[in-house]
Design an enzyme around this catalytic site. Structure first.
Site, mmCIF file in Angstrom:
data_model
loop_
_atom_site.group_PDB
_atom_site.id
_atom_site.type_symbol
_atom_site.label_atom_id
_atom_site.label_comp_id
_atom_site.label_asym_id
_atom_site.label_seq_id
_atom_site.Cartn_x
_atom_site.Cartn_y
_atom_site.Cartn_z
ATOM 1 N N GLU A 114 7.325 -22.973 -25.352
ATOM 2 C CA GLU A 114 7.832 -22.958 -26.731
ATOM 3 C C GLU A 114 7.953 -24.415 -27.148
ATOM 4 O OE1 GLU A 114 8.505 -20.286 -28.585
ATOM 5 O OE2 GLU A 114 8.307 -18.710 -27.086
ATOM 6 N N CYS A 170 13.132 -26.893 -34.356
ATOM 7 C CA CYS A 170 11.677 -26.901 -34.126
ATOM 8 C C CYS A 170 10.903 -26.246 -35.249
ATOM 9 C CB CYS A 170 11.368 -26.196 -32.806
ATOM 10 S SG CYS A 170 12.024 -24.526 -32.751
HETATM 11 P P1 NAD Z 1 12.071 -32.340 -24.079
HETATM 12 O O1 NAD Z 1 10.671 -31.860 -23.926
HETATM 13 O O2 NAD Z 1 12.321 -33.793 -23.995
HETATM 14 O O3 NAD Z 1 13.039 -31.658 -22.989
HETATM 15 C C1 NAD Z 1 13.045 -30.272 -22.722
HETATM 16 C C2 NAD Z 1 13.442 -30.027 -21.273
HETATM 17 O O4 NAD Z 1 12.522 -30.676 -20.415
HETATM 18 C C3 NAD Z 1 14.818 -30.568 -20.923
HETATM 19 O O5 NAD Z 1 15.473 -29.644 -20.090
HETATM 20 C C4 NAD Z 1 14.520 -31.865 -20.188
HETATM 21 O O6 NAD Z 1 15.477 -32.181 -19.202
HETATM 22 C C5 NAD Z 1 13.184 -31.582 -19.532
HETATM 23 N N1 NAD Z 1 12.367 -32.790 -19.398
HETATM 24 C C6 NAD Z 1 12.368 -33.886 -20.197
HETATM 25 N N2 NAD Z 1 11.463 -34.790 -19.761
HETATM 26 C C7 NAD Z 1 10.895 -34.257 -18.660
HETATM 27 C C8 NAD Z 1 9.890 -34.702 -17.753
HETATM 28 N N3 NAD Z 1 9.307 -35.888 -17.891
HETATM 29 N N4 NAD Z 1 9.550 -33.890 -16.734
HETATM 30 C C9 NAD Z 1 10.118 -32.687 -16.595
HETATM 31 N N5 NAD Z 1 11.083 -32.218 -17.425
HETATM 32 C C10 NAD Z 1 11.463 -32.978 -18.435
HETATM 33 O O7 NAD Z 1 12.564 -31.729 -25.473
HETATM 34 P P2 NAD Z 1 13.931 -32.020 -26.212
HETATM 35 O O8 NAD Z 1 13.930 -33.442 -26.685
HETATM 36 O O9 NAD Z 1 15.059 -31.551 -25.374
HETATM 37 O O10 NAD Z 1 13.806 -31.028 -27.467
HETATM 38 C C11 NAD Z 1 13.128 -31.364 -28.629
HETATM 39 C C12 NAD Z 1 11.719 -30.792 -28.630
HETATM 40 O O11 NAD Z 1 11.740 -29.413 -28.315
HETATM 41 C C13 NAD Z 1 11.064 -30.876 -30.002
HETATM 42 O O12 NAD Z 1 9.722 -31.226 -29.848
HETATM 43 C C14 NAD Z 1 11.187 -29.470 -30.541
HETATM 44 O O13 NAD Z 1 10.231 -29.121 -31.515
HETATM 45 C C15 NAD Z 1 11.026 -28.666 -29.294
HETATM 46 N N6 NAD Z 1 11.659 -27.365 -29.450
HETATM 47 C C16 NAD Z 1 10.876 -26.258 -29.504
HETATM 48 C C17 NAD Z 1 11.469 -25.026 -29.702
HETATM 49 C C18 NAD Z 1 10.659 -23.764 -29.781
HETATM 50 O O14 NAD Z 1 11.261 -22.700 -29.689
HETATM 51 N N7 NAD Z 1 9.352 -23.817 -29.944
HETATM 52 C C19 NAD Z 1 12.850 -24.929 -29.829
HETATM 53 C C20 NAD Z 1 13.606 -26.087 -29.765
HETATM 54 C C21 NAD Z 1 13.006 -27.301 -29.558
#
Ligand code: NAD
Length: 486
Positions: A230, A264
């Site tokens: 997602e 998002c």
């Molecule tokens: P992110 O991708 O930075 O983090 C998401 C998860 O991944 C967290 O639990 C984090 O600890 C982990 N993570 C971060 N970096 C990592 C790495 N290098 N290796 C492994 N795991 C890692 O996202 P965010 O900043 O927490 O959220 C914002 C993003 O999420 C935006 O792009 C938004 O559009 C998206 N989002 C999508 C939805 C959806 O339902 N499609 C919903 C909410 C947010």
């Protein structure tokens, strides 16, 4: 680091891990053994887990509201409508319909299998990993969790380390409401999550950025683990000349500024003619003042940017194009004012990355066709919005584009419907969930054919030696007389 006796309690690998030791191995091993024991499969067990989740939500409502306010300055009303109530609805629906979802689905049969029983069994995958982001840290953790538990899986939840207060409640309180031999919360940032992803899971459900989505999918590919991703992206919002600017402005401003734009599915940019822009900008100003007052920073209903890093990124975007509304920022309060930008170029940074803040650029297009072309030349968005009094215009936008979700004359209210699947397409993600779609996502659809040992006469037609007559008979029997008798 975790003891082996309490697998459900939060594990913080950073706190006590010994160099060279795998901080997750014991917990994952225990969860896997629980799954193999068959403990999570019966409907009663699943219902007990879901009831635990329901009690967690009800008994900790205030604690959760406080945590969300600390993390994102969310008003209690906002937390209720976008996190707590949505989670509760998911749990209630799963509890109500679990027995229907779990039922074997009869499959059509041909003549050869007429006396057999053909059906689809929905079985749990096994050990599931859920990785969630910080912007709706409760909803995006518990939403998938409902589906995973309803489907009878063991689950490891890794909430975002950035929404610290909510992470703490999920880690310290939630496991007390669930069977800890089948559920665990683990803690950590990118490094620890990388370590966690080296392990083999039976399913990974990730919500977050497209960048990290690729990391997760690469790690999953090593074990051939199926994934739901997602993700995010830039969601276009087309505003036709034929519409009431104030109505559009109310809806666009509300959904853009909800959670300080950190959603998002928020409308990311507006596409409209210069004439509509001239009418829309004062209407947007009027909507923003109505919602947040003359000084939005003092409004209790406007959220804050999650971190210093995201604040600096957003502040940088304020220099794109020309500010016609807002533009103020306050680093000490992580505050970015609801802002509208015009004269924005396609090449400006604000049009190159997902904004994820209360900033709305307007890009001019001359026609519906040009707007459709603009959208189709970019990555498929998670959400697409079209505003027009003409249903033909809305339908053309729907027919000639692709996106994870679509709304005509509305914002992301579709998220309140558990009857609709939610998910992206292309770079905005893969897979879907909510309501029954969540249960299906976390269930393997096992094809089953149960035959009888005494029907050898009937089976004879596919044994060699072959003849023309047999071949004809077999072909006829294969293709005809489909019915769904079990
Ligand atoms: P992110 O991708 O930075 O983090 C998401 C998860 O991944 C967290 O639990 C984090 O600890 C982990 N993570 C971060 N970096 C990592 C790495 N290098 N290796 C492994 N795991 C890692 O996202 P965010 O900043 O927490 O959220 C914002 C993003 O999420 C935006 O792009 C938004 O559009 C998206 N989002 C999508 C939805 C959806 O339902 N499609 C919903 C909410 C947010």
């Amino acid at each position: 680091m975790s003891g082996t006796k309490d697998p459900g309690l939060a594990k913080d690998p950073g706190s006590e891990s010994t160099p060279g030791m795998d901080p997750f191995a014991d917990t994952l091993q225990q969860l896997r053994e629980s799954f193999i024991s068959g403990r999570t499969r019966p409907a009663e067990f699943r219902a007990t887990q879901l009831k635990g989740l329901s009690r967690f939500l009800r008994e900790n409502k205030q604690l959760l509201q406080e945590a969300l306010a600390q993390d994102l300055h969310k008003a209690a009303f906002h937390s209720d409508i976008s996190e707590l109530i949505l989670c509760q609805k998911e749990v209630d629906l799963a509890l109500r319909d679990l027995h229907i979802w779990m039922k074997d689905e009869p499959a059509a049969k041909n003549l050869i299998t007429q006396l057999d029983s053909a059906f689809i069994r929905k079985e749990p995958f096994g050990l599931v990993l859920i990785l969630s982001p910080w912007n709706y840290p409760l909803n995006l953790s518990l939403g998938p969790l409902v589906g995973a538990l309803a489907a009878g899986n063991c689950v490891v939840l890794k909430p975002s380390e950035i929404s610290k207060s909510t992470e703490k409640v999920l880690a310290e309180v939630l496991p007390r409401y669930l069977d800890q031999s089948c559920f665990a919360v683990v803690l950590g940032g990118p490094e620890e999550t990388g370590q966690l992803l080296e392990h083999e899971f039976d399913y990974i459900f990730f919500t977050g950025s497209t960048r990290v989505g690729k990391i997760v999918m690469t790690a999953a590919a090593k074990h051939l683990t199926p994934v739901t991703l997602e993700l995010g992206g830039k969601n276009p919002c087309y505003v036709d000349d034929n519409c009431d600017p104030q109505t559009v402005a109310n809806r666009v401003a509300f959904f853009r500024c909800f959670n300080a734009g950190q959603t998002c599915v928020a409308p990311d940019y507006v596409l409209c003619s210069p004439e509509m822009q001239a009418r829309l900008v004062p209407a947007l100003q009027s909507a923003i003042t109505r919602f947040y007052g003359d000084d939005p920073q003092s409004s209790p209903n406007l959220g804050r940017i999650i971190s210093e890093k995201h604040f600096q990124r957003l502040r940088g975007l304020l220099s794109c194009g020309r500010v016609v509304i807002g533009g103020q920022s306050d680093e000490s309060d992580l505050y970015i004012a609801p802002t509208v930008l015009v004269d924005v170029q396609e090449t400006d940074p604000v049009m190159q990355e997902e904004i994820f803040g209360p900033i709305l650029p307007i890009v001019n297009v001359r026609s519906l066709g040009q707007a459709i072309d603009f959208i189709n030349r970019r990555e498929k968005p998670l959400a697409l919005y079209a505003f027009s009094n003409s249903s033909q215009v809305v339908n053309q936008m729907l027919d000639r584009t692709s996106s994870g979700n679509f709304a005509g004359n509305e914002g992301f209210t579709y998220l309140t419907l558990t009857s609709l699947p939610f998910g992206g397409v292309g770079k905005s993600g893969m897979g879907r969930y909510h309501g029954k779609f969540s249960f299906d996502t976390f269930s393997h659809q096992r094809a089953c054919l149960l035959s009888h040992s005494g029907l050898e006469m009937l089976k004879n037609i596919h044994y060699p030696p072959y003849s023309n007559c047999r071949q004809k008979l077999f072909t006829w029997a294969l293709g005809s007389h489909s019915c769904t008798l079990l």
